[in-house]
Design an enzyme around this catalytic site. Structure first.
Site, short mmCIF file in Angstrom:
data_model
loop_
_atom_site.label_atom_id
_atom_site.label_comp_id
_atom_site.label_asym_id
_atom_site.label_seq_id
_atom_site.Cartn_x
_atom_site.Cartn_y
_atom_site.Cartn_z
CG ASN A 121 -1.89 -1.19 1.17
OD1 ASN A 121 -1.96 -1.89 0.16
ND2 ASN A 121 -2.59 -1.43 2.26
CB THR A 166 -17.89 38.76 -28.67
OG1 THR A 166 -18.77 39.66 -29.32
CG2 THR A 166 -16.64 39.53 -28.23
CG HIS A 167 -21.90 36.77 -28.63
ND1 HIS A 167 -22.60 36.25 -27.56
CD2 HIS A 167 -21.42 37.97 -28.20
CE1 HIS A 167 -22.56 37.11 -26.55
NE2 HIS A 167 -21.84 38.16 -26.91
CB SER A 288 -12.48 12.76 -48.62
OG SER A 288 -13.53 11.91 -49.03
CE LYS A 294 -14.48 16.76 -47.05
NZ LYS A 294 -15.12 17.72 -46.17
CG ASN A 296 -11.42 16.23 -44.49
OD1 ASN A 296 -11.99 17.21 -44.98
ND2 ASN A 296 -11.74 14.98 -44.79
CD GLU A 301 -12.00 17.06 -38.10
OE1 GLU A 301 -12.54 15.95 -37.97
OE2 GLU A 301 -11.89 17.63 -39.19
CE1 TYR A 328 -4.23 0.42 -2.76
CE2 TYR A 328 -5.16 -1.68 -2.07
CZ TYR A 328 -4.65 -0.86 -3.06
OH TYR A 328 -4.58 -1.31 -4.34
CD GLN A 333 -4.89 -3.30 -9.24
OE1 GLN A 333 -4.21 -3.77 -8.35
NE2 GLN A 333 -5.62 -4.05 -10.04
CE LYS A 336 -0.99 1.32 -9.57
NZ LYS A 336 -2.27 1.64 -8.98
N1 ARG Z 1 -1.61 -3.30 -7.41
C1 ARG Z 1 -2.03 -2.52 -6.27
C2 ARG Z 1 -2.42 -1.11 -6.73
O1 ARG Z 1 -2.07 -0.78 -7.80
C3 ARG Z 1 -0.93 -2.43 -5.27
C4 ARG Z 1 -1.38 -2.39 -3.84
C5 ARG Z 1 -2.08 -3.62 -3.48
N2 ARG Z 1 -2.35 -3.74 -2.09
C6 ARG Z 1 -3.26 -4.62 -1.68
N3 ARG Z 1 -3.41 -4.73 -0.45
N4 ARG Z 1 -3.99 -5.30 -2.53
O2 ARG Z 1 -3.06 -0.36 -6.03
#
Ligand code: ARG
Length: 481
Positions: A121, A166-167, A288, A294, A296, A301, A328, A333, A336
């Site tokens: 953790n 503006t607008h 296109s 075209k 584009n 975009e 925790y 998780q 990430k």
């Molecule tokens: N893979 C977990 C995460 O990304 C790491 C921590 C996990 N801790 C646990 N007690 N399951 O958050």
């Protein structure tokens, strides 16, 4: 030693194997595993483990030879990760356990001592803090490259006049350079937000253990010094539960993407036939599959479109953290993929936008067409009368009557005869006509921050001062305005 094939053969014993039966559900395993994406944290994980092991040695928790063995083993693991020969295993769930498992294979049971006084953790929190500190400077440099392109454009296009809106209705003429520089300053604030996000990531969570602290004589400040943190968490529960620093980065990126989206929206508009202010280099446009004529603005975009996913990443993590009790939970998780996706998206968008803008060509004929025959300098008429003592409200009404006269006849303000103007108000002298030229109108807007060429030249000089400073330190140059 022959390398065990990936995810084959007997599953290794789990780190928590003491309490659980060995046959874990495959689906649960695959569902829980984060190794598919958190392998990206391996450098930070190794760096954190090295600092932790050395600290445990200095604190007398581990013997010197044990630390040496662990440090040497982590070096070998890092070598495999770097070389791409590391045997990732989904059964080992995440990068932290994968590394520890491999370390155990390489150096034996002493590897099991590395996790003394540490939990995944606080380990994962450390890795993400380190990751953000490693990656934010690259984002800031790419942002700075885009700012540089904007200033170069402001220099190249200096003197060109365009309708300001503006607008989305023509409002008052401005210098094209002034328009580019508005984005420079938006990005300058984004830079400040990114630096503040970096500062928020600069806080050491290791030492919190699972949640309550640890019963060993650890010295987090030694780890902090080795890893270059300037401060640490004061509360172990907070240290493992906090994801504010990720949210701060995602928010900074979201505002930055919103700015990129506004800019790309203008590029899409300006490159349209109807505006015709800008032409993209062929490399930054696509054709296109059916319509041969075209051209584009797809990359622009897509930058605009990707603002949705970056904003979505922020929202997703906010919702993940909302109502999450301390401390925790595996919900965390989920931070990430949101973080990696935003980082990759923002890095790509900043580079695309810089390349696209640097090579686009201004189309003066389009600007002139938009200004010709217009009533865009009508405010000049009102300002002229106000200077002569007519209350601005009354001046505005009289100028409005002149505009109506022009629109009914399909003529521009500049085509008015002096005597026609005088018919609307005896205060209109013939010299007012010269003010109705868009360039003259621009030149008169000399208030601080205004669009007059000398004010814009001052801005360019100020931007140039900022551009020579280190982008990673908060800039004081703007205070000189
Ligand atoms: N893979 C977990 C995460 O990304 C790491 C921590 C996990 N801790 C646990 N007690 N399951 O958050």
């Amino acid at each position: 030693m022959p390398r065990p094939p990936e995810s084959q053969g007997n599953p290794p014993e789990k780190l928590w194997g003491g309490r659980f039966s060995p046959e874990g559900g495959r689906l649960a395993e695959a569902f829980t595993a984060s190794i598919g994406f958190d392998r990206r944290l391996w450098r930070q994980d190794i760096r954190g483990s090295l600092a932790h092991a050395r600290m445990l040695g200095a604190a007398g928790v581990l013997a010197r030879e044990e630390v040496e063995t662990i440090v040497e083993g982590l070096g070998r693991v890092a070598g495999e990760l770097e070389a791409g020969t590391f045997p990732y295993r989904v059964e080992a769930e995440d990068i932290h356990s994968n590394i520890e498992l491999r370390l155990t294979e390489l150096i034996g049971p002493v590897a099991g001592k590395l996790h003394t006084a540490r939990s995944r953790n606080d380990q994962v929190a450390l890795d993400v803090h380190l990751f953000l500190r490693d990656e934010i400077p690259g984002v800031v440099r790419r942002l700075r490259d885009l700012q540089t392109v904007l200033v170069e454009r402001a220099e190249t296009d200096f003197g060109r006049v365009m309708p300001g809106y503006t607008h989305l209705q023509p409002a008052q003429p401005v210098l094209v350079s002034h328009h580019w520089l508005a984005y420079f300053w938006m990005l300058e604030r984004d830079r400040g937000r990114l630096i503040r996000a970096w500062q928020e990531a600069d806080r050491l969570p290791l030492g919190a253990g699972a949640l309550a602290g640890v019963p060993y004589p650890i010295n987090p400040d030694q780890v902090g010094r080795e890893l270059g943190f300037s401060r640490r968490y004061a509360n172990s529960l907070d240290a493992v539960s906090d994801r504010d620093y990720v949210l701060d980065f995602l928010f900074a990126c979201t505002v930055l993407m919103v700015h990129c989206s506004r800019l790309t929206e203008e590029i899409v508009l300006w490159t349209s036939q109807e505006f015709g202010f800008l032409e993209l280099d062929d490399a930054w446009a696509t054709g296109s599959s059916i319509m041969p004529h075209k051209k584009n603005p797809d990359p622009a975009e897509l930058v605009r479109g990707k603002t949705g996913r970056v904003t979505g990443n922020l929202m997703a993590l906010l919702m993940t953290v909302k109502a999450l009790p301390l401390a925790y939970h595996t919900d965390l998780q989920e931070d990430k993929e949101r973080l990696f996706d935003t980082l990759d998206t923002i890095n790509a968008c900043l580079q695309v936008l810089a390349g696209l803008l640097a090579t686009a060509r201004l189309r003066p004929e389009g600007l002139e067409r938009a200004l010709a025959g217009s009533v865009i300098t009508a405010t000049e008429l009102a300002d002229y009368l106000a200077e002569r003592g007519v209350p601005f409200r009354e001046a505005h009404r009289l100028a409005g009557q002149v505009v109506r006269h022009c629109l009914e006849r399909g003529i521009s303000l500049q085509e008015l005869a002096p005597q026609t103007l005088a018919g609307f108000s005896p205060d209109f002298g013939p010299e007012v006509l010269a003010r109705l030229d868009p360039a003259a109108s621009v030149a008169r807007r000399t208030s601080p921050g205004g669009t007059a060429p000398r004010r814009v030249a001052e801005q360019i000089a100020l931007c140039r001062e900022i551009l020579v400073l280190d982008p990673l330190t908060p800039s004081e140059a703007a205070a000189k305005i």
